[in-house]
Scaffold this active site. Structure first.
Site, PDB file in Angstrom:
ATOM      1  N   HIS A  65      49.186  -5.439  -6.489  1.00 56.97           N
ATOM      2  CA  HIS A  65      48.636  -6.664  -5.887  1.00 56.97           C
ATOM      3  C   HIS A  65      49.438  -7.133  -4.664  1.00 56.97           C
ATOM      4  O   HIS A  65      48.978  -7.990  -3.915  1.00 56.97           O
ATOM      5  CB  HIS A  65      48.526  -7.789  -6.925  1.00 56.97           C
ATOM      6  CG  HIS A  65      49.815  -8.462  -7.283  1.00 56.97           C
ATOM      7  ND1 HIS A  65      50.498  -8.218  -8.459  1.00 56.97           N
ATOM      8  CD2 HIS A  65      50.554  -9.392  -6.630  1.00 56.97           C
ATOM      9  CE1 HIS A  65      51.581  -8.964  -8.508  1.00 56.97           C
ATOM     10  NE2 HIS A  65      51.640  -9.692  -7.406  1.00 56.97           N
ATOM     11  N   ASP A 113      48.106  -2.688 -12.459  1.00 57.40           N
ATOM     12  CA  ASP A 113      48.806  -3.308 -11.330  1.00 57.40           C
ATOM     13  C   ASP A 113      50.089  -2.539 -11.039  1.00 57.40           C
ATOM     14  O   ASP A 113      51.196  -2.967 -11.383  1.00 57.40           O
ATOM     15  CB  ASP A 113      49.100  -4.777 -11.672  1.00 57.40           C
ATOM     16  CG  ASP A 113      49.598  -5.559 -10.471  1.00 57.40           C
ATOM     17  OD1 ASP A 113      49.573  -5.014  -9.348  1.00 57.40           O
ATOM     18  OD2 ASP A 113      50.013  -6.722 -10.658  1.00 57.40           O
ATOM     19  N   SER A 208      57.185 -10.376  -7.611  1.00 62.63           N
ATOM     20  CA  SER A 208      56.182  -9.358  -7.912  1.00 62.63           C
ATOM     21  C   SER A 208      56.702  -7.963  -7.609  1.00 62.63           C
ATOM     22  O   SER A 208      57.311  -7.721  -6.569  1.00 62.63           O
ATOM     23  CB  SER A 208      54.935  -9.584  -7.061  1.00 62.63           C
ATOM     24  OG  SER A 208      54.206 -10.683  -7.512  1.00 62.63           O
TER      25      SER A 208
END
Length: 264
Positions: A65, A113, A208
């Site tokens: 992402h 992801d 992330s």
């Protein structure tokens, strides 16, 4: 800053994209996590930052992402950093021209992801830059296991920032906690439920793609969490993707052969 918001049950899921850092943690000892990678991402939507980690001298693992859905993307990977705002002699910077997002990644559900980035030239292994082994398909971090996370992300929900690497301990939670929180979005096989049940420590925006390290191996990748609180969190389960990763890494090696059409 553009953040993808996903509707889940009565609240929103928030993939941790953008600049940020660990909440409720502490400053890591400089270069004590030599596998950590900082991803500086430029696109037509703006500038972003994510984490990642070195799994081989020519490969960094991160979250899909961080770049999915963006156009005109330029990625610079920095290894060997502690203070990302300083030009430290330990740092190695790579302009990444090739990355692979899992073909079944879903921005809607956050499934799959995961992303691999190819480093060329290869990273030079030093005391400040080295890779971390990742969990195989036979290995699972059981509930109650205390793991570590690190990143350069936001240190609070209001958006406090810092330039040095932060770290924190987080516990693997029982699957039902994330199933109750995220309903049909949480997938046991490919995700790990993690967090501090006291609600004081968490990864957050900008973390992330960073690793969840349990017993010396990378078991998870920072993926998503709830918008209005910091517990629980969901990490991509690395071991579930071992076969896909190894197949893509073999392709990386083939691209480096002298007779490969893509070699330069």
């Amino acid at each position: 800053m553009l953040l993808l918001l996903l509707l889940a049950s009565s609240f929103l899921l928030l993939p941790w994209a953008g600049a940020g850092r660990i909440i409720g943690g502490w400053e890591a000892k400089p270069h004590s996590r030599p596998y950590m990678a900082y991803l500086s991402i430029q696109s037509e939507l703006g500038d972003f930052a994510c984490g990642g980690f070195l799994i081989r001298p020519d490969a960094v693992l991160s979250a899909a992402h961080c770049v999915a859905g963006k156009k005109k993307v330029n990625i610079t990977v920095i290894l060997g950093a502690h203070n990302i705002n300083k030009n430290e002699p330990t740092q190695q910077a790579f302009h990444v021209g090739h990355w692979i997002i899992h073909p079944k990644y879903s921005g809607y559900t956050s499934e799959n992801d995961i992303m691999l980035l190819k480093l060329k030239p290869r990273a030079k292994l030093t005391k400040s830059v080295s890779y971390i082994p990742f969990a195989s398909h036979k290995e699972r971090a059981e509930p109650g296991t205390m793991c570590q996370v690190a990143g350069w992300g936001l240190t609070s929900m209001p958006g406090d920032v810092t330039s040095v690497l932060m770290e924190a301990d987080l516990k693997v939670q029982h699957e039902n906690i994330c199933e109750d929180s995220f309903k049909n979005y949480y997938m046991r096989q490919s995700m790990i439920c993690v967090g501090d049940e006291n609600g004081k420590k968490s990864t957050f925006s900008g973390d992330s793609g960073g690793p969840l390290v349990c017993n010396g191996k990378a078991h998870g990748i920072v993926s998503y969490g709830p918008k209005y609180c910091i517990f629980p969190e969901v990490f991509t389960r690395v071991s579930y993707f071992e076969r896909w990763m190894r197949a893509e890494l073999r392709k990386f090696a083939l691209q480096d052969r002298p007779d490969s059409p893509s070699s330069v």
